[in-house]
Motif scaffolding. Sequence first.
Motif, PDB file in Angstrom:
ATOM      1  N   TRP A 178      47.979  23.144 -78.990  1.00 48.86           N
ATOM      2  CA  TRP A 178      49.325  22.673 -79.293  1.00 48.86           C
ATOM      3  C   TRP A 178      50.000  22.156 -78.026  1.00 48.86           C
TER       4      TRP A 178
ATOM      5  N   LYS B  80      45.213  22.391 -84.609  1.00 49.94           N
ATOM      6  CA  LYS B  80      44.220  23.317 -85.163  1.00 49.94           C
ATOM      7  C   LYS B  80      43.968  24.467 -84.199  1.00 49.94           C
ATOM      8  N   ASN B  81      43.634  24.158 -82.959  1.00 52.15           N
ATOM      9  CA  ASN B  81      43.444  25.204 -81.959  1.00 52.15           C
ATOM     10  C   ASN B  81      44.010  24.812 -80.598  1.00 52.15           C
TER      11      ASN B  81
ATOM     12  N   TRP C 293      47.346  34.159 -85.736  1.00 51.85           N
ATOM     13  CA  TRP C 293      46.528  32.962 -85.571  1.00 51.85           C
ATOM     14  C   TRP C 293      46.527  32.050 -86.788  1.00 51.85           C
ATOM     15  N   ASP C 294      46.181  32.582 -87.945  1.00 55.05           N
ATOM     16  CA  ASP C 294      46.106  31.711 -89.119  1.00 55.05           C
ATOM     17  C   ASP C 294      46.889  32.242 -90.312  1.00 55.05           C
TER      18      ASP C 294
ATOM     19  N   ASP D 175      52.311  27.061 -84.451  1.00 56.28           N
ATOM     20  CA  ASP D 175      52.845  26.735 -85.782  1.00 56.28           C
ATOM     21  C   ASP D 175      53.100  27.998 -86.592  1.00 56.28           C
TER      22      ASP D 175
ATOM     23  N   GLU E  66      47.465  30.487 -78.499  1.00 57.52           N
ATOM     24  CA  GLU E  66      48.275  31.013 -79.598  1.00 57.52           C
ATOM     25  C   GLU E  66      48.356  29.932 -80.667  1.00 57.52           C
ATOM     26  N   ASN E  67      48.626  30.333 -81.905  1.00 65.26           N
ATOM     27  CA  ASN E  67      48.919  29.342 -82.942  1.00 65.26           C
ATOM     28  C   ASN E  67      50.445  29.233 -83.023  1.00 65.26           C
TER      29      ASN E  67
END
Length: 251
Positions: A134, A131-132, A44-45, A75, A72-73
Motif C-alpha cells: 500500500w 493486495k500486499n 490482514w484479510d 485497507d 500491514e493491510n
Amino acid sequence: MVYITSDIHGAFDIHKINPREFIPGQTMTGDDYLVICGDFGCVWDGGSSDRFWLNWFESLPWTTIFIEGNHENFDVLEHYPVVEWNQGKVRQIRSNVFMLMRGERYEFAGKSWLALGGGFSHDVEHRQAGKNWWNVEIFSKEEALHAQQTMEAHDWKVDIVLSHDVFSAHPLANKYQHNMANYSDDRVHQHEFLESMRQKLDYQIWFSGHYHVDRIDYFDQKPCVVLFDTVEEVDTLIQKAKDHQPLDLAQ
C-alpha cells in the motif's frame, strides 16, 4: 509494566510473545502492556486467521498496542473505529488491542509516547498494490503536519518515540534503496521526516523495528533501540541504554 518488541508478522513470528515462550507473560495482568513497533500482521484479510489471532490476543490479560509497520493491510485496518484512548486517538481492534495512530501522543504507564508508524518496503517490486502493498505505508504530508502540530502543542517533549522505520541518521536507513516514484505526491520521505522529528524532539528513548535485528545505537547521546527477537521491559531497556549495555535478547 510495559514490554516491547517488534515485527510479529501475524503467525510467522508471534511465538515470541506467546506466554509459553515469553515467560513474563505468564504473570502479566490487566494493568500491563505489550507494545509492538509495527508489522503486527494480525489484521490482514478480515478472515478466519485474523479472527483466530485477535481472539487469542483478547484472551490475554494485558493490553496489546501496536503501531503500523509496512507489512500491514491498511485497507482492512481503516475499517476499525477510531476512539480516544489515553489522550490520543487509536483504532480499537479488540477490547484490549489498539493501534496507535500516526502523529498521536499518549500518556500511559507513567510515561508519554509518540506514535510515528509506517515504513518503506524494500520489496515493492515483488508485491501488488492493494493486495500486499500500500502506498500509504509511509507518512502523508497531512500526517506529517499533524505530528508536528501535536508535538508543538507539547513543547516537543515526549518520553518515548515509537516508529517502525528509522530516521536518516541511523546506519540502517542506508540498508535498502527507496524510490519515491513508487509513492503518490502526497507522501513524504519516511526517513527524512523521522530525522526532522528527531532533531526537534526532546525525548528519552526511541524504539523501532523493521530491520529484523536487535541493537542499540546512540544519536546526540540519545538511544535508539531497534527490536526484533527481543521482548523486554521498557524500563529495563532504558537502564541498559543509560549504562551502554548490549542488547542480550532477554525475554
